[in-house]
Every structure is written in structure tokens, then in C-alpha cells.
Motif scaffolding. Sequence first.
Motif, PDB file in Angstrom:
ATOM      1  N   THR A   1       0.881  -1.050  -0.101  1.00 27.33           N
ATOM      2  CA  THR A   1       0.078   0.135  -0.133  1.00 27.33           C
ATOM      3  C   THR A   1       0.980   1.199  -0.174  1.00 27.33           C
ATOM      4  O   THR A   1       1.892   1.308   0.760  1.00 27.33           O
ATOM      5  N   VAL A   2       0.606   2.187  -0.965  1.00 28.30           N
ATOM      6  CA  VAL A   2       1.446   3.274  -1.105  1.00 28.30           C
ATOM      7  C   VAL A   2       0.323   4.574  -0.704  1.00 28.30           C
ATOM      8  O   VAL A   2      -0.474   4.457  -1.480  1.00 28.30           O
ATOM      9  N   THR A   3       0.604   5.508   0.270  1.00 28.33           N
ATOM     10  CA  THR A   3      -0.013   6.648   0.424  1.00 28.33           C
ATOM     11  C   THR A   3       0.764   7.832  -0.059  1.00 28.33           C
ATOM     12  O   THR A   3       1.979   8.071   0.383  1.00 28.33           O
ATOM     13  N   TYR A   4       0.104   8.379  -0.945  1.00 29.60           N
ATOM     14  CA  TYR A   4       0.680   9.658  -1.762  1.00 29.60           C
ATOM     15  C   TYR A   4       0.005  10.908  -0.950  1.00 29.60           C
ATOM     16  O   TYR A   4      -1.259  10.731  -0.660  1.00 29.60           O
ATOM     17  N   VAL A   5       1.042  12.028  -0.719  1.00 33.06           N
ATOM     18  CA  VAL A   5       0.581  13.043  -0.077  1.00 33.06           C
ATOM     19  C   VAL A   5       1.258  14.058  -1.086  1.00 33.06           C
ATOM     20  O   VAL A   5       2.248  14.200  -1.572  1.00 33.06           O
ATOM     21  N   GLN A   6       0.254  15.121  -1.282  1.00 35.20           N
ATOM     22  CA  GLN A   6       0.479  16.361  -1.910  1.00 35.20           C
ATOM     23  C   GLN A   6      -0.191  17.481  -1.146  1.00 35.20           C
ATOM     24  O   GLN A   6      -1.307  17.529  -0.833  1.00 35.20           O
ATOM     25  N   VAL A   7       0.613  18.542  -1.083  1.00 38.59           N
ATOM     26  CA  VAL A   7       0.134  19.762  -0.773  1.00 38.59           C
ATOM     27  C   VAL A   7       0.978  21.027  -1.406  1.00 38.59           C
ATOM     28  O   VAL A   7       2.198  20.892  -1.424  1.00 38.59           O
ATOM     29  N   GLU A   8       0.434  22.373  -1.069  1.00 37.38           N
ATOM     30  CA  GLU A   8       1.210  23.139  -1.790  1.00 37.38           C
ATOM     31  C   GLU A   8       0.894  24.293  -0.664  1.00 37.38           C
ATOM     32  O   GLU A   8      -0.250  24.400  -0.086  1.00 37.38           O
ATOM     33  N   GLY A   9       1.736  25.503  -0.904  1.00 38.00           N
ATOM     34  CA  GLY A   9       1.613  26.424   0.315  1.00 38.00           C
ATOM     35  C   GLY A   9       2.962  27.126   0.793  1.00 38.00           C
ATOM     36  O   GLY A   9       4.076  26.847   0.026  1.00 38.00           O
ATOM     37  N   THR A  10       3.071  27.469   2.062  1.00 39.91           N
ATOM     38  CA  THR A  10       4.329  28.135   2.583  1.00 39.91           C
ATOM     39  C   THR A  10       4.833  26.822   3.352  1.00 39.91           C
ATOM     40  O   THR A  10       4.241  26.500   4.578  1.00 39.91           O
ATOM     41  N   TYR A  11       5.890  26.326   3.059  1.00 39.19           N
ATOM     42  CA  TYR A  11       6.598  25.223   3.748  1.00 39.19           C
ATOM     43  C   TYR A  11       7.507  25.880   4.788  1.00 39.19           C
ATOM     44  O   TYR A  11       8.549  26.677   4.663  1.00 39.19           O
ATOM     45  N   MET A  12       7.198  25.099   5.972  1.00 42.21           N
ATOM     46  CA  MET A  12       8.009  25.574   7.149  1.00 42.21           C
ATOM     47  C   MET A  12       9.336  24.669   7.349  1.00 42.21           C
ATOM     48  O   MET A  12       9.020  23.701   8.296  1.00 42.21           O
ATOM     49  N   SER A  13      10.399  24.984   6.764  1.00 39.73           N
ATOM     50  CA  SER A  13      11.225  23.865   6.979  1.00 39.73           C
ATOM     51  C   SER A  13      12.024  23.838   8.044  1.00 39.73           C
ATOM     52  O   SER A  13      11.839  25.005   8.596  1.00 39.73           O
ATOM     53  N   GLY A  14      12.727  22.941   8.527  1.00 40.87           N
ATOM     54  CA  GLY A  14      13.585  22.806   9.741  1.00 40.87           C
ATOM     55  C   GLY A  14      13.096  21.706  10.466  1.00 40.87           C
ATOM     56  O   GLY A  14      12.176  20.710  10.062  1.00 40.87           O
ATOM     57  N   MET A  15      13.872  21.340  11.514  1.00 40.48           N
ATOM     58  CA  MET A  15      13.747  19.988  12.254  1.00 40.48           C
ATOM     59  C   MET A  15      12.507  20.180  13.147  1.00 40.48           C
ATOM     60  O   MET A  15      12.458  21.401  13.759  1.00 40.48           O
ATOM     61  N   PRO A  16      11.783  19.091  13.341  1.00 36.68           N
ATOM     62  CA  PRO A  16      10.793  19.263  14.521  1.00 36.68           C
ATOM     63  C   PRO A  16      11.217  20.032  15.586  1.00 36.68           C
ATOM     64  O   PRO A  16      12.284  19.145  16.435  1.00 36.68           O
ATOM     65  N   GLY A  17      10.540  20.854  16.379  1.00 33.79           N
ATOM     66  CA  GLY A  17      10.815  21.432  17.654  1.00 33.79           C
ATOM     67  C   GLY A  17      11.913  22.327  17.517  1.00 33.79           C
ATOM     68  O   GLY A  17      12.282  23.008  18.572  1.00 33.79           O
ATOM     69  N   GLY A  18      12.610  22.636  16.220  1.00 33.93           N
ATOM     70  CA  GLY A  18      13.596  23.640  16.013  1.00 33.93           C
ATOM     71  C   GLY A  18      13.238  24.800  15.470  1.00 33.93           C
ATOM     72  O   GLY A  18      11.903  24.885  15.044  1.00 33.93           O
ATOM     73  N   PRO A  19      13.936  25.738  15.087  1.00 33.58           N
ATOM     74  CA  PRO A  19      13.546  26.978  14.400  1.00 33.58           C
ATOM     75  C   PRO A  19      13.086  26.529  13.014  1.00 33.58           C
ATOM     76  O   PRO A  19      13.419  25.553  12.353  1.00 33.58           O
ATOM     77  N   ARG A  20      11.983  27.086  12.378  1.00 33.76           N
ATOM     78  CA  ARG A  20      11.562  27.061  11.091  1.00 33.76           C
ATOM     79  C   ARG A  20      11.714  28.153  10.311  1.00 33.76           C
ATOM     80  O   ARG A  20      11.679  29.126  10.620  1.00 33.76           O
ATOM     81  N   THR A  21      11.867  27.852   8.849  1.00 34.31           N
ATOM     82  CA  THR A  21      12.280  28.852   8.066  1.00 34.31           C
ATOM     83  C   THR A  21      11.006  28.818   6.887  1.00 34.31           C
ATOM     84  O   THR A  21      10.976  27.711   6.215  1.00 34.31           O
ATOM     85  N   PRO A  22      10.117  29.928   6.651  1.00 35.95           N
ATOM     86  CA  PRO A  22       9.318  29.901   5.765  1.00 35.95           C
ATOM     87  C   PRO A  22       9.652  29.789   4.347  1.00 35.95           C
ATOM     88  O   PRO A  22      10.530  30.789   4.031  1.00 35.95           O
ATOM     89  N   GLN A  23       8.960  29.168   3.399  1.00 38.15           N
ATOM     90  CA  GLN A  23       9.544  29.030   2.252  1.00 38.15           C
ATOM     91  C   GLN A  23       8.184  29.123   1.406  1.00 38.15           C
ATOM     92  O   GLN A  23       7.425  28.110   1.358  1.00 38.15           O
ATOM     93  N   ALA A  24       7.739  30.255   0.986  1.00 37.77           N
ATOM     94  CA  ALA A  24       6.485  30.470   0.136  1.00 37.77           C
ATOM     95  C   ALA A  24       6.410  29.627  -1.317  1.00 37.77           C
ATOM     96  O   ALA A  24       7.443  29.394  -1.674  1.00 37.77           O
ATOM     97  N   ASN A  25       5.313  29.535  -1.887  1.00 36.57           N
ATOM     98  CA  ASN A  25       5.232  28.846  -3.142  1.00 36.57           C
ATOM     99  C   ASN A  25       5.928  27.429  -3.323  1.00 36.57           C
ATOM    100  O   ASN A  25       6.648  27.503  -4.238  1.00 36.57           O
TER     101      ASN A  25
END
Length: 174
Positions: free
Chosen positions: A108-132
Motif C-alpha cells: 500500500t502506497v499513501t501519496y501526499v501532496q500539498v502546496e503552500g508555505t513550507y516551514m522547513s526545519g527540524m521538528p521542535g527547532g527553528p522554522r524557515t518559511p518558504q513560500a510557493n
Amino acid sequence: MNRTAYLSIFIAALAVSLTAAEAPKTFKVSELTFTRPQAWEWVEVTSSMRKAQLKVPGPDKDQSAEVVFFYFGEGNGGGTKPNVDRWLGQFQNQKNQKVVDSKVGKHTVTYVQVEGTYMSGMPGGPRTPQANSMLNGAIIESPEGNVFIKMTGPMALVKSATADFKKMVEDAAT
């Protein structure tokens, strides 16, 4: 050009050539063998949690997408739904969210797709917003433990790499 300049150019070209030669065309994550799309680049992993990492180069050298493979063994790294929820939670201003389960071979393969502002970074750490930005993810369920594959990057680049991403996942799962 002097002899030192020629030697420097030769050494740089040799280093690029050797790096390209060492990049595997196929690689294993758990019991699955993945084939790296030809235009995608092999990247040495930057974390012990990552089992493999690829870079999807964009037409603009300043942009690329990242493809990361995770495998945590039979504990499944929290299972499918919690990981889908976590991936979706990494995006603000979401649009075009899709979660689809498919049967590919015996997996079973679950595909996930989403668009928006990605909040990159490690969980619990600082996040960097990446729009589009966009995420294409796949979770391949297996009795030996799920394999999690996550591609993130600029929306246009990730969209253009979607067919290669899906082919890579489905070839490994069959």
C-alpha cells in the motif's frame, strides 16, 4: 593560461567526474530498491535519520528540490497517518491538499501532496518559511517497516518532477 591554471582546471574536472561516477543509479532503503531519475543528483545524507537523499536541480541553478528517504524499521516511525498529518502540518496557507492510498504490487502506497508555505526545519527547532512550495510524499507500507519519501521545494519544480517521483516510487514498490 599558465601551467598551474590548467592543472587546477584538470583537477576540478576530475573531481566532478569522480563524484558523478560514484553517484549510485540504484540504492536500497529497507528491502526496496529505488532507481534514481537520471537528472536527479545523489546527495550524501545530512542526518542519521535519512537513509538516502537526492536533489532535483531546477532550470535556475539557485533553485532545487530535496528528496529524502526515511526508514525506521518495524516500529514504522509512527505509522502512516501520523506522518501524513505531520507532513501536512509543515505547510501554512495550504491549497490543493491530496492524500491518496494506492495498491502497488504487494504494497500500500499513501501519496501526499500539498502546496503552500513550507516551514522547513527540524521538528521542535527553528522554522524557515518558504513560500510557493510543494510537497510530494509517499509512504510505502511494508511488514519490515514503512519507507517514507518526501520531496519538497519550489512549487513549479516539484510539479515538473512529479511523474519521475511517482515512477521511482512505483518501480520500487512492485
